[in-house]
Design an enzyme around this catalytic site. Structure first.
Site, short mmCIF file in Angstrom:
data_model
loop_
_atom_site.label_atom_id
_atom_site.label_comp_id
_atom_site.label_asym_id
_atom_site.label_seq_id
_atom_site.Cartn_x
_atom_site.Cartn_y
_atom_site.Cartn_z
N CYS A 71 -31.85 -29.55 1.26
CA CYS A 71 -33.02 -29.89 0.44
C CYS A 71 -34.21 -30.23 1.34
CB CYS A 71 -32.68 -31.00 -0.55
SG CYS A 71 -33.95 -31.22 -1.81
N HIS A 108 -28.82 -28.51 -3.45
CA HIS A 108 -27.88 -29.55 -3.02
C HIS A 108 -26.44 -29.04 -3.16
CE1 HIS A 108 -30.63 -32.98 -2.59
NE2 HIS A 108 -31.33 -32.40 -3.54
N GLU A 168 -23.87 -30.52 -2.29
CA GLU A 168 -23.05 -31.69 -2.66
C GLU A 168 -23.17 -32.04 -4.15
OE1 GLU A 168 -25.95 -31.82 -1.29
OE2 GLU A 168 -27.05 -33.63 -1.84
#
Lengths: 252, 208
Positions: free
Chosen positions: B79, B181, B183
């Site tokens: 990001c 992202h 994650e």
């Protein structure tokens, strides 16, 4: 194409999901991790956790809940309910929340929106607005304290003010539509979309997959949120997404 | 060991939680010795470019990250962490970046039907074949950003469509970045982090 988001909302009281969540496949229907995982498996795009804990001293439990959910579930998590300070926001974000939803506290203290946005970025600050149509003034009136207390504030004006203050997203609940399962309040979201440029999450009134189709065809909102229809498996997220795809609405 | 650069930015712990979930050995650190000893480095990031660069400078991490990149071991920016890899950003006046990949960071143009930030799940279209990027081809991942990277097509592995193509995955040799992202992108994102880990294994083998 950015996909339209479908978001289940979970009420959490002292670390347990409340308000009659009833997943047939779950042994423990109150466990936030189990429920969050079930929604992730169903293809939910995001989760909203609303802390409904009444007492302030039990609030720390919410941070713990977010921390354990974020260890097991890898999608965006928004947490709202009773957040009153930048320190509260910091604790929840550090625990694994991606966004903080401010509601009553933002109305009482709009500077909190700016403080949060400056510290964590606008993308982390959602302003949640509960509103009800006020016929005598021909406006959407803002309510606070879970929709119980009307305040002298026009929801569209408040939305603009919140965005100017730094809100990166709005979560707007129509208290008129909430619980009716008769569809979203389209007029509200059309007015909001015309007034602000940030993403809007529509909430209140979802009763069928068709309601989501109408929402996304008739307005430019980014996401639709619902609680009980998903909790009771009256409607599943895959069903909603299948119907949306058939209607050529882009979903994940 | 993968090291996540510690400069007090938003998604640091969530990146750690994803690596922990995948049972990938990792550590959050701002210690130059620990960073330089890592097999792979992850630069997380959420928020404003200038604030992040200031935070890296205060911790004397700019030259450490640049030195790590020069070792040839894999570096992944996520990001804002990806944006920091480039020369400069136009966010709040011009700010110099880490200058590891040529290019700059500019605001996403506003137009009808395009709300800012670009927030939500969007599909990646591969523009080059690459072992890291392949698993993201035609898959939706989670984006949250108001600025995007302009760089040469040679460094662009994938784009995502938001009124125009926005750079979503970049690579220059051992330096990688995802605008989204991983994650927070479910199984698809976790698989990407696992591929990054595998790259760090290979880099370690080849340098031995």
């Amino acid at each position: 194409m950015l996909t339209k988001r479908i978001i289940p909302c979970l009420d959490v009281d002292q670390g347990r999901v409340k308000k009659g969540v009833h997943f047939t496949q779950l042994k423990d229907v109150g466990d936030p991790v189990a429920i969050a995982k079930a929604y992730e498996a169903q293809g939910a795009d995001e989760l909203v956790f609303l802390d409904i804990t009444a007492t302030t001293d039990a609030r720390q439990t919410m941070t713990q809940t977010v921390a354990v959910v974020a260890e097991q579930v890898f999608m965006p998590l928004t947490v709202g309910g009773g957040i009153r300070s930048v320190a509260d926001m910091h604790d929840l974000l550090r625990a694994g929340a991606d966004k903080i939803a401010l509601n009553s506290a933002a109305v009482k203290q709009p500077a909190l929106i700016t403080a949060g946005a400056e510290t964590f970025g606008s993308q982390a600050v959602v302003v949640a607005i509960d509103t009800r149509w006020q016929a005598e003034r021909q406006r959407y009136q803002v309510t606070i304290n879970g929709g119980r207390a009307p305040v002298d504030l026009d929801a569209i004006q408040w939305a603009k003010q919140a965005v100017d203050a730094g809100a990166g997203e709005l979560l707007v609940t129509s208290m008129d539509a909430d619980g009716t399962q008769e569809g979203f309040d389209l007029a509200l979201y059309r007015q909001l979309s015309a007034a602000v440029t940030v993403p809007i999450i529509a909430s209140g009134g979802a009763g069928s997959a068709e309601d989501f189709v109408i929402l996304f065809k008739e307005t430019t909102v980014s996401a639709g949120l619902a609680a009980s229809i998903f909790h009771f498996c009256q409607l599943t997220i895959p069903e909603v997404k299948t119907v949306l795809k058939q209607a050529r609405v882009t979903v994940r | 060991m993968i090291v996540i650069v510690d400069y007090d930015t938003g998604n640091t712990l969530n990146v750690k939680k994803a690596l922990d979930y995948l049972a990938i050995d990792n550590q959050i650190s701002a210690d130059p010795t620990v960073i330089m000893a890592a097999n792979g480095l992850i630069l997380p990031g959420v928020g404003a470019f200038k604030t992040a660069m200031n935070a890296l400078q205060q911790r004397h991490l700019v030259s450490v990250i640049q030195a790590f990149a020069a070792t040839g071991k894999p570096l992944l920016g996520i990001c804002l962490g990806m944006q920091l890899l480039f020369d400069r950003s136009e966010e709040f006046g011009e700010t110099q970046g880490l200058e590891l990949i040529p290019g700059k960071v500019v605001a996403i143009p506003t137009k009808a039907g395009i709300s800012i930030p670009h927030m939500g799940w969007n599909t990646n279209t591969l523009t080059q074949n690459d072992p890291f990027a392949t698993g993201f081809a035609n898959q939706a991942t989670y984006f949250v950003h108001s600025y995007y990277v302009q760089t040469k097509s040679a460094y662009t592995l994938a784009t995502t469509d938001y009124g125009q193509p926005l750079t979503s995955i970049v690579r220059r040799q051992n330096i990688l970045g995802t605008q989204f992202h991983p994650e927070k992108s479910g199984a698809i994102g976790l698989a990407g982090l696992r591929r990054f880990k595998e790259m760090t294994d290979h880099a370690t083998l080849s340098s031995d």
